[in-house]
Design an enzyme around this catalytic site. Structure first.
Site, PDB file in Angstrom:
ATOM      1  N   ARG A 221      -2.908   2.456   1.097  1.00 17.70           N
ATOM      2  CA  ARG A 221      -2.429   2.202   2.210  1.00 17.70           C
ATOM      3  C   ARG A 221      -3.137   2.615   3.210  1.00 17.70           C
ATOM      4  O   ARG A 221      -3.226   2.098   4.395  1.00 17.70           O
ATOM      5  CB  ARG A 221      -0.565   2.913   1.821  1.00 17.70           C
ATOM      6  CG  ARG A 221      -0.220   1.927   0.893  1.00 17.70           C
ATOM      7  CD  ARG A 221       0.881   2.613   1.857  1.00 17.70           C
ATOM      8  NE  ARG A 221       2.073   3.409   0.343  1.00 17.70           N
ATOM      9  CZ  ARG A 221       1.894   3.178  -1.283  1.00 17.70           C
ATOM     10  NH1 ARG A 221       2.282   2.222  -1.250  1.00 17.70           N
ATOM     11  NH2 ARG A 221       2.748   4.258  -1.377  1.00 17.70           N
ATOM     12  N   ASP A 308      -1.393  -7.394  -3.300  1.00 18.35           N
ATOM     13  CA  ASP A 308      -1.211  -6.400  -4.028  1.00 18.35           C
ATOM     14  C   ASP A 308       0.147  -7.156  -4.872  1.00 18.35           C
ATOM     15  O   ASP A 308       1.691  -6.351  -4.812  1.00 18.35           O
ATOM     16  CB  ASP A 308      -0.879  -5.377  -3.606  1.00 18.35           C
ATOM     17  CG  ASP A 308       0.209  -4.638  -4.529  1.00 18.35           C
ATOM     18  OD1 ASP A 308      -0.523  -3.884  -5.849  1.00 18.35           O
ATOM     19  OD2 ASP A 308       1.120  -3.369  -4.049  1.00 18.35           O
ATOM     20  N   CYS A 348      -3.193  -4.544 -11.488  1.00 23.58           N
ATOM     21  CA  CYS A 348      -2.186  -3.402 -12.306  1.00 23.58           C
ATOM     22  C   CYS A 348      -1.892  -3.318 -12.967  1.00 23.58           C
ATOM     23  O   CYS A 348      -1.476  -2.557 -13.908  1.00 23.58           O
ATOM     24  CB  CYS A 348      -0.866  -2.705 -11.141  1.00 23.58           C
ATOM     25  SG  CYS A 348       0.570  -4.072 -11.458  1.00 23.58           S
TER      26      CYS A 348
END
Length: 404
Positions: A221, A308, A348
């Site tokens: 971030r 994301d 992820c």
């Protein structure tokens, strides 16, 4: 009961809780991996229950360690220690203290971090996240789940938290035949206000994704800030606005965040207002794939796009479908980028390797008719360490690309 094992293991093997490996199957464990799969086991002695501590031994009886056994799981054994020691409250206290001490070195002024990261902290199947005076616990193995009360006792003795919650809703639990559970297990849980990189968030441990916040993207971030000044930014799968707010704080002229979760969008809007960034940030709920198509039809352009997404590959058999999904969404994002724009994109899933993800992004660029340069290749935050001997612990990939 085992019958064909040598007397070197035990004169009365029925009294021993044992997992005995096939010949040659100890190599991975001795190399630092913590799992034994069911097809690597020669025999099991003493009829251990799922979640019980057992000895791990080589085919010839040599002691290898102690760990949890689960007859119902493909991961039939999870190693806790290579020493002969008692697995009780002192063991857990020492391991949790060691893991927390590492985090305090990384984040000496932050009360928000992952305190225990499962296998990577030599506590397989256990995750503990700290949010100031509150803790969130996840138990992914039967052994850890059976010791949830003991783990909470340790946390209370070390930190005296106001509350401890469990967020046991992961699909991983079904592989261990564990039911989903969520709730307060010690004290009380209230929303808490915590600051990261100068931005204040209201964390809802029982309502947010994972344990309330995506702690693993902490450094990423911050990393996108250098690309955000004066930029028009699109934050896809924005959750509670972490990337969007960092872009706005870094001087973006306009930020749009999109997420399918309406509660997450509501919290993102509150976070924007809380940080006086609501004039710059706009948040919308909706399907990201549909939103990208609509923005393409509108001929919208952005200088920085962040992707994301949730894991598209929860198992190896889903990899072909996951690849198509990642490729589609990255190509769509590249079509929306202005010339010399920046794409910050992640995966992820540990099933998607670094090499595979780079191949996917390269194929996406070709489909979009764009050229790309990799500027930064990043992973999870420092409180999510990796065991080099366990590829499974390296799951997050995050690349920042220049798109021409």
């Amino acid at each position: 009961m085992i019958s064909s094992v040598t007397d070197g293991i035990s004169r009365r093997p029925e009294l021993k809780k044992l997992v005995i490996l096939k010949r040659g199957e100890e190599r991975r464990i001795q190399g630092g991996h913590l799992w034994v799969f069911s097809n690597e086991i020669k025999e099991v002695g003493g009829a251990p229950e799922s979640g019980e501590v057992v000895e791990l031994r080589r085919h010839d009886g040599k002691f290898l360690g102690l760990g949890y056994y689960n007859s119902h799981s493909l991961i039939a054994f999870r190693l806790l220690t290579t020493r002969e020691e008692e697995i009780g409250i002192d063991f857990f206290k020492k391991r949790i203290q060691e893991a927390s001490a590492i985090r305090r070195r990384f984040y000496p002024r932050s009360p928000m971090y992952r305190s225990v990261h499962g296998e990577s902290d030599f506590l397989p199947g256990l995750v503990i996240d700290r949010y100031g005076e509150y803790f969130a616990v996840q138990t992914y193995s039967a052994g850890m789940d059976k010791r949830l009360t003991l783990i909470c006792d340790v946390l209370e003795s070390l930190y005296h938290p106001k509350g401890i919650a469990e967020r046991n809703e992961s699909p991983l639990r079904s592989l261990e035949r564990l039911p989903d559970r969520k709730g307060t297990i010690r004290g009380s849980i209230e929303p808490c206000k915590l600051t990261e990189h100068g931005i204040e968030y209201e964390i809802h441990i029982l309502e947010g994704q994972k344990t309330g916040f995506y702690l693993d993207q902490r450094e990423n971030r911050k990393a996108i800030r250098r690309f955000a000044k004066a930029a028009r930014v699109l934050d896809c799968f924005c959750n509670e606005g972490g990337f969007a707010l960092n872009a706005a704080a870094a001087g973006a002229r306009e930020v749009l965040g999109i997420d399918a979760s309406e509660p997450a969008i509501a919290r993102a809007r509150k976070n924007a207002t809380r940080n006086s960034l609501d004039k710059i940030c706009k948040f919308e709920s909706g399907d990201v794939f549909d939103a990208l198509k609509k923005l393409t039809e509108e001929q919208a352009r952005f200088d920085l796009i962040i992707l994301d997404p949730p894991s598209f590959a929860r198992s190896k058999k889903n990899l072909p479908t996951a690849r198509r999904g990642y490729q589609e969404i990255n190509a769509a994002a590249m079509r929306l980028l202005s010339e010399d724009g920046i794409l910050a994109t992640g995966s992820c899933s540990h099933h998607v390797t670094d090499g595979l993800f780079l191949d996917i992004v390269s194929a996406s660029a070709k489909n979009a008719g764009r050229r790309i340069q990799l500027l930064e290749w990043r992973g999870a935050a420092l409180d999510h360490p990796i065991l080099p001997a366990m590829p499974e612990t390296k799951y997050l990939k995050f690349g920042i690309f220049r798109v021409a």
